[in-house]
Each structure stands twice: as structure tokens, then as C-alpha cells.
Write an enzyme that holds these catalytic residues in place. Structure first.
Site, PDB file in Angstrom:
ATOM      1  N   GLY A 130       0.861  -1.181   0.000  1.00 24.30           N
ATOM      2  CA  GLY A 130       0.000   0.000   0.000  1.00 24.30           C
ATOM      3  C   GLY A 130       0.888   1.218   0.000  1.00 24.30           C
ATOM      4  O   GLY A 130       1.443   1.591  -1.033  1.00 24.30           O
ATOM      5  N   ILE A 156      -8.274  -1.898  -7.531  1.00 30.46           N
ATOM      6  CA  ILE A 156      -7.990  -1.119  -8.732  1.00 30.46           C
ATOM      7  C   ILE A 156      -9.274  -0.463  -9.241  1.00 30.46           C
ATOM      8  O   ILE A 156     -10.222  -1.145  -9.637  1.00 30.46           O
ATOM      9  CB  ILE A 156      -7.347  -2.005  -9.830  1.00 30.46           C
ATOM     10  N   GLU A 363      -4.641   7.242  -3.467  1.00 30.15           N
ATOM     11  CA  GLU A 363      -3.542   7.954  -4.139  1.00 30.15           C
ATOM     12  C   GLU A 363      -2.546   8.483  -3.112  1.00 30.15           C
ATOM     13  O   GLU A 363      -2.035   9.595  -3.229  1.00 30.15           O
ATOM     14  CB  GLU A 363      -4.062   9.058  -5.081  1.00 30.15           C
TER      15      GLU A 363
END
Lengths: 386, 261
Positions: A130, A156, A363
């Protein structure tokens, strides 16, 4: 606030706003409940040319940049963040090709992505990789004219729905993060399959799946850049797309703010609208101020990137960090202003609060963003001549 | 295939408010939009062009501000747009409007199909389409909900009636008016908007059209609006509740009380 957008930027913003109001708003709750991928809306966005706003004209885009892209993300996110991230994730999959792809690779993949005929996706995260990007276990082993991919990517966005995937895999495990490489993998390649769709807290209209590679052979021509560039490709891509998460967060917060102002004028307690109480007024004032500050930082970062700046890791991390924290606070306050109604699914703000949470996580978690910012700060200070 | 779509700009009825004292529409500050039924006409024109090739020309009569709506039609994908604007056209009823439009169609020259929305949401007359067809001497079919096909110079359409539908085939050139069931209008695209900004929209005046001053505008309009008013609000009905027998008994009692039976 006037951000002095160009005529084309205003057209883009206005059209995205209209699509969000006319095509997304009527189905927001339905999408949130069913978790069905919003293909119809993706088609509308494609027909409106919005998938190509950040793509150069030579590949069928409109020739804009990060700024144009995040205007669309913000407007969509104001109404439904699940729809917004499905749109934005295609850009996340396309940027590695735009930034590091060969002419052949760009010509082969970008025009369809610009036209919205194909969605793209970006695959780096794994169960054990991660925040620790160097811990990637998926491997790509050279075999003649091919690479053979093995491993599983997790969480994803657009997984299963996208046609084009940019995948980070290890070509040389011994080298750690320098042994990672980036590849383009097409849906339908033998040995490439998908895991189940994740059942998420928020952004439920978006599709999140595992990508499973089992002796998946892809042509050598699908390597992006050179072997060992995977990590840098991922970092440079994320630097460019993080303001998009910021825009997503600003959109959610803006939507929550608007709902809160509207509700406070309608809700009557003690014989008057609750907007007449200073306790509520001050909350609204703080919310609005935070949203505007977040937007200003996100836009300024996008403009810095589009101006051709070389290094913008710090600013990009700041935009994502600040805006997502604002989104979490503002949506939580919106629920508070709605009181008990805010906690109910019949009212729109609880969804916004659920949607806001992910912007602090994906992100790069906000803790990782702070690491990036601190590291850049210290580097800058150390390099100054004193 | 040469397609002409007739479009009217109307006040955005979702925003129209009524002045309760004077019983008139408050038009100030109300945005103008493309008549919703004409959006279906534009969309059908674009779809037929995509299928059969050709061009779509959008035609409108009105003040200069109609240019904005014509630009919107161009940004959806129409090839050309023409505005008919002249002081002499002001105050036109449906007959004078149809006459002016017919002169513009003659000036454009040949055409295969004219598409109109079934009616405008401000006047609700549904007359201009049929009148225009009569003046041009071409066949027309109203309330079309589906175009089945165009072949050998004939068009096959399905029109809505109160009882159901009729399937009609007729020769082109001709005119159809369309209902909202026919399609879902597309939104403009960014490329379309940018193209629309650069496209020149010609404005034709009475002298350019060579219209007869006796047949245009207020002078050419046999219909005169005497008064526009809002009908008086009727009170709500009464709902009888309870078991069905109970409800019927209450209803019969009420009918007797009011001397209806």
C-alpha cells in the site's frame, strides 16, 4: 471567487456541470445503492468530448491540461463522487502512457481513451504493498518477445470495466523499488482476470476490483519506458493526478456546503429557520472559507503543473492533503447541520461524508502526503546556500 | 439528404412565475431556451443525417437573441443555422410565422425533410408545422414518435393518436412534427461548442426574403390575442376513505346531498 478561467475552461466547466445536474443527479441514490457501474453517464461524458480535455490534440484530445481535467472532476464530484472517480481513474491510467509511452504506444492507445471509447486504469497497489510501494510482489519475467506477469493487484479503480491497464510489476526483485517496471496490459489478454467487485463504504458507483495475472503473456512492446522505471513512472504520474483527488474533494465539499446552506434556510426550530442562529452561521462561514481555500490551492497547483514546472511533488501533495481533510470536515459539519436527518439515507449529506473519507486514503494516504511534503521541505532547506 | 429543422425560442417555463395581481407572466429575468419539443426535432434530424448522410439546417424566426439558441443547436451538431429577423415579422401569429418560414425554405432551395416539434410550450397551438407544409405544397404527418425508415424517396413513420398509433408511408419532400417519445436529445459537445462559436449565422430580413408585408407580422396575422389570463384555481376534491362499501355509501350520500342524483 473568480479564478479567471479561459473561455474553453468555462465551456468545459459549464458542460460538466450540466451533465452532473441533468444526467447524474437523478440517479445518484440509485447508483449508491446498487453500486452499478455508470456506463450510461460515461457515454454521455464521452460524447461531450470530456474524456479528452487533458489530452493533446494530435491524439484526438482538446489539448488542455490538468486544470481542464480537474474542472470536470470537481463538477461531477459535487453531485456524485463515485461517477467523478470513474472518470478521473481513466486519466490516471492514461498519464503513464502520455508521459512515458513511445510514439507507437501513444498512437495505439491514447485516441480511444481521449474519445472515451475505452476506459483506462492504473494498477500499483497490492495486498501487501500500500503505502510501501517497494513491497510489490507481482512479477514480470522476460521470455523471448514477451513478459510473463504473475501476481495480484488490489483495489484497482475501473478494474474490470477498463480496457487498458497500466500495471507496475517487478522485473528485478533484488533491486527493490528500482526493479519495478510499468506495462500496458489489455483486457482480454489470456491469463488476465478479475476478482470480485469490492463492497465499499463510499464512491459506490465506481468499480473496484482485483486484477489477477496468472502466466499472463504480454508483448515486450508493452513495456513503458525502460525496465526499472516503474517506480519513477508511478511517482511522476501520481504527482500529476493528486490535484485531481484534491478537485474531487473540493467537489464533494462544495456539494455538502450547498446542501447545508439550503437546508438551514428551510429547517425551522424555535420558530425560525436555523440559518438565523449564529452557531449555524459560523459553521457555514467556516465551511465556505475552507472550501474556497482548498479550491484555490488545487487550482494553483494545477496551473503550476500545466505551466511546465519540473518538480511539483510537494505542491501536489499539499493540494491533495489539504482538500481531502477539508472535504472530511465540511461533510461532517454538513451532517451535523442536518441533525438527525443528516444521518438518514433519504438526505444527501451522509453519502457525501462516506465519499469524502476515501479522499484522505487513496492515491497516497494523507500521512504519506505529509512525508512527501516534509521530505521536500528539508531537501529544499538543505540545498540552500547559507 | 437535406434536412431543415424549425426551432422556436421560448421562455424557460420551469422558471416562469405569474404575477398574481395582474395575472400575467413575469418575463423579466427569465432565461430563454430552445422549445423543448424542438430539441427532439433537432435530435431526430441529427440521427437521420448520421444514418443517411446530408446536412441539417436549423431555421428560426425571432429577435436577435435567438442567435444564442441557434448556436446551441449548432453545438449539438447541426451544420447550419439561419435566423429570420425583422421588425416586420414582429407580432406574427401561426399563419404569418408559417408564411415567413415558407419563404425562407424557398430561399434555401431544395430539401428532403422538414422536422418541427409538435408544438411550442408557450403558445401550444401545434399549427405552424402543418401550415408550413401546406404553404410549401408538401405532405405532412404530425405527432411522429418513430421514423421507421427512409427508402426510395419515401419515409415511413409512426404517429401517435389518442387510441394508439398509425404507421404511415409518404413521399418526400415532406414534413413531420415530432413528440417527445421519439428520442432523447443529446447534450452539446465541447468540440461542437467551439465549432458553433466560429460558425456564422446569417440573418435574413423581410427584404432578403421578399416577403409580402400584408402577410407578415401583426398585419399578416388574423389571430388577435384579446386577453391572457390564469384560470381560477379550483378547490381540491374530497377523498372518501374506509372499506369499499363504506366509501360507496358515503359517495351516494354526497351525490344525493348535492342533488346530483
Amino acid at each position: 471567487m473568480d479564478y479567471f478561467l479561459t473561455d474553453v475552461q468555462l465551456e468545459i466547466k459549464e458542460l460538466a456541470h450540466r451533465i452532473a445536474e441533468e444526467k447524474v443527479r437523478p440517479v445518484v441514490r440509485e447508483l449508491d445503492e446498487s453500486g452499478e457501474f455508470p456506463w450510461e453517464i460515461m457515454k454521455v461524458l464521452a460524447d461531450a468530448d470530456l474524456f479528452g480535455v487533458y489530452i493533446p490534440e494530435e491524439y484526438g484530445g482538446l489539448g488542455g491540461g490538468v486544470m481542464e481535467q480537474l474542472l470536470v472532476v470537481e463538477e461531477l464530484s459535487r453531485v456524485c463522487s463515485g461517477v467523478a472517480v470513474s472518470y478521473a481513474a481513466s486519466g490516471l491510467g492514461a498519464f503513464p502512457i502520455l508521459l512515458y509511452g513511445s510514439e507507437e504506444q501513444k498512437e495505439k492507445y491514447i485516441p480511444d481513451i481521449a474519445a472515451g471509447k475505452k476506459l483506462a486504469a492504473f494498477a500499483r497497489t497490492e495486498a501487501n504493498a500500500g503505502s510501501d510501494a517497494a513491497a510489490i510482489e507481482t512479477t514480470a519475467t522476460p521470455d523471448g518477445d514477451y513478459y510473463v506477469l504473475n501476481g495480484t493487484k488490489q483495489w484497482i479503480t475501473n478494474g474490470g470495466e477498463a480496457e487498458v491497464y497500466t500495471v507496475i510489476a517487478m522485473t528485478d526483485k533484488k533491486k527493490g523499488s528500482r526493479g519495478a517496471s510499468a506495462f500496458i496490459v489489455e483486457k482480454g489478454t489470456p491469463g488476465f482476470s478479475f476478482g470480485k467487485k469490492e463492497d465499499k463504504m463510499g464512491i459506490r458507483a465506481s468499480a473496484t476490483r482485483e486484477l489477477i495475472f496468472n502466466d499472463c503473456r504480454i508483448p515486450r512492446a508493452n513495456l513503458l519506458g525502460r525496465e526499472g522505471m516503474g517506480f519513477i513512472i508511478a511517482m511522476k504520474t501520481l504527482d500529476r493526478t493528486r490535484p485531481g483527488i484534491g478537485a474531487q474533494a473540493v467537489g464533494i465539499a462544495q456539494g455538502a456546503l450547498e446542501e447545508a446552506v439550503k437546508y438551514s434556510r428551510e429547517r425551522v426550530q424555535f420558530g425560525q429557520p436555523i440559518s438565523s442562529f449564529q452557531a449555524i452561521q459560523h459553521m457555514l462561514a467556516d465551511m465556505a472559507t475552507q472550501v474556497e481555500a482548498a479550491r484555490a490551492l488545487v487550482y494553483a497547483t494545477a496551473r503550476m503543473i500545466d505551466s511546465g514546472a519540473k518538480d511539483f511533488s510537494k505542491e501536489s501533495a499539499m493540494a491533495k492533503l489539504f482538500a481531502s481533510d477539508v472535504a472530511m470536515r465540511v461533510t461532517t459539519d454538513a451532517v451535523q447541520i442536518f441533525g438527525g436527518y443528516g444521518y438518514m439515507k433519504e438526505y444527501p449529506v451522509e453519502k457525501m461524508m462516506r465519499d469524502a473519507k476515501i479522499t484522505q486514503i487513496y492515491e497516497g494516504t494523507n500521512q504519506i502526503q505529509r512525508n512527501v511534503i516534509a521530505l521536500e521541505l528539508i531537501k529544499e532547506y538543505a540545498s540552500k546556500k547559507r | 439528404m437535406k434536412i431543415i429543422v424549425c426551432m422556436k425560442q421560448v421562455p424557460d417555463t420551469t422558471e416562469v412565475k405569474i404575477n398574481k395581481e395582474t395575472n400575467t407572466l413575469i418575463r423579466e429575468g427569465v432565461a430563454s431556451v430552445i422549445n423543448p419539443f424542438d430539441l427532439y426535432a433537432i435530435e431526430e434530424g441529427l440521427r437521420l443525417r448520421e444514418e443517411h448522410g446530408g446536412t441539417v439546417t436549423v431555421l428560426s424566426m425571432g429577435p436577435m437573441q435567438v442567435i444564442e439558441s441557434l448556436r446551441e443547436a449548432l453545438s449539438m451538431g447541426a451544420d447550419e443555422a439561419v435566423l429570420l429577423s425583422d421588425r416586420a415579422f414582429a407580432g406574427a401569429d401561426t399563419l404569418a410565422t408559417a408564411y415567413t418560414l415558407s419563404k425562407a425554405v424557398e430561399k434555401i432551395g431544395s430539401f428532403d425533410l422538414i422536422i418541427c416539434g409538435k408544438q411550442a410550450v408557450d403558445g401550444d397551438t401545434a399549427q405552424v408545422g402543418p401550415e408550413l407544409a401546406e404553404m410549401l405544397g408538401v405532405p405532412h404527418v404530425t405527432y411522429v414518435r418513430r421514423v421507421h425508415g427512409i427508402a426510395d424517396g419515401r419515409i415511413t413513420v409512426e404517429r401517435m393518436t389518442e387510441e394508439g398509433s398509425e404507421k404511415i408511408r409518404f413521399p418526400l419532400p415532406g414534413l413531420i412534427t415530432v413528440v417527445k417519445e421519439i428520442n432523447e436529445p443529446r447534450l452539446p459537445s465541447i468540440k461542437g461548442k467551439m465549432r458553433a462559436k466560429k460558425t456564422e449565422i446569417p440573418v435574413w430580413s423581410a427584404s432578403e426574403l421578399g416577403t409580402d408585408p400584408e402577410k407578415t407580422g401583426l398585419k399578416g396575422s388574423p389571430t388577435w390575442v384579446m386577453k391572457v389570463f390564469t384560470p381560477e384555481q379550483k378547490g381540491g376534491g374530497e377523498i372518501f376513505e374506509g372499506e369499499i362499501e363504506e366509501q360507496v355509501a358515503k359517495l351516494v350520500r354526497k351525490l344525493r346531498e348535492t342533488k346530483i342524483v
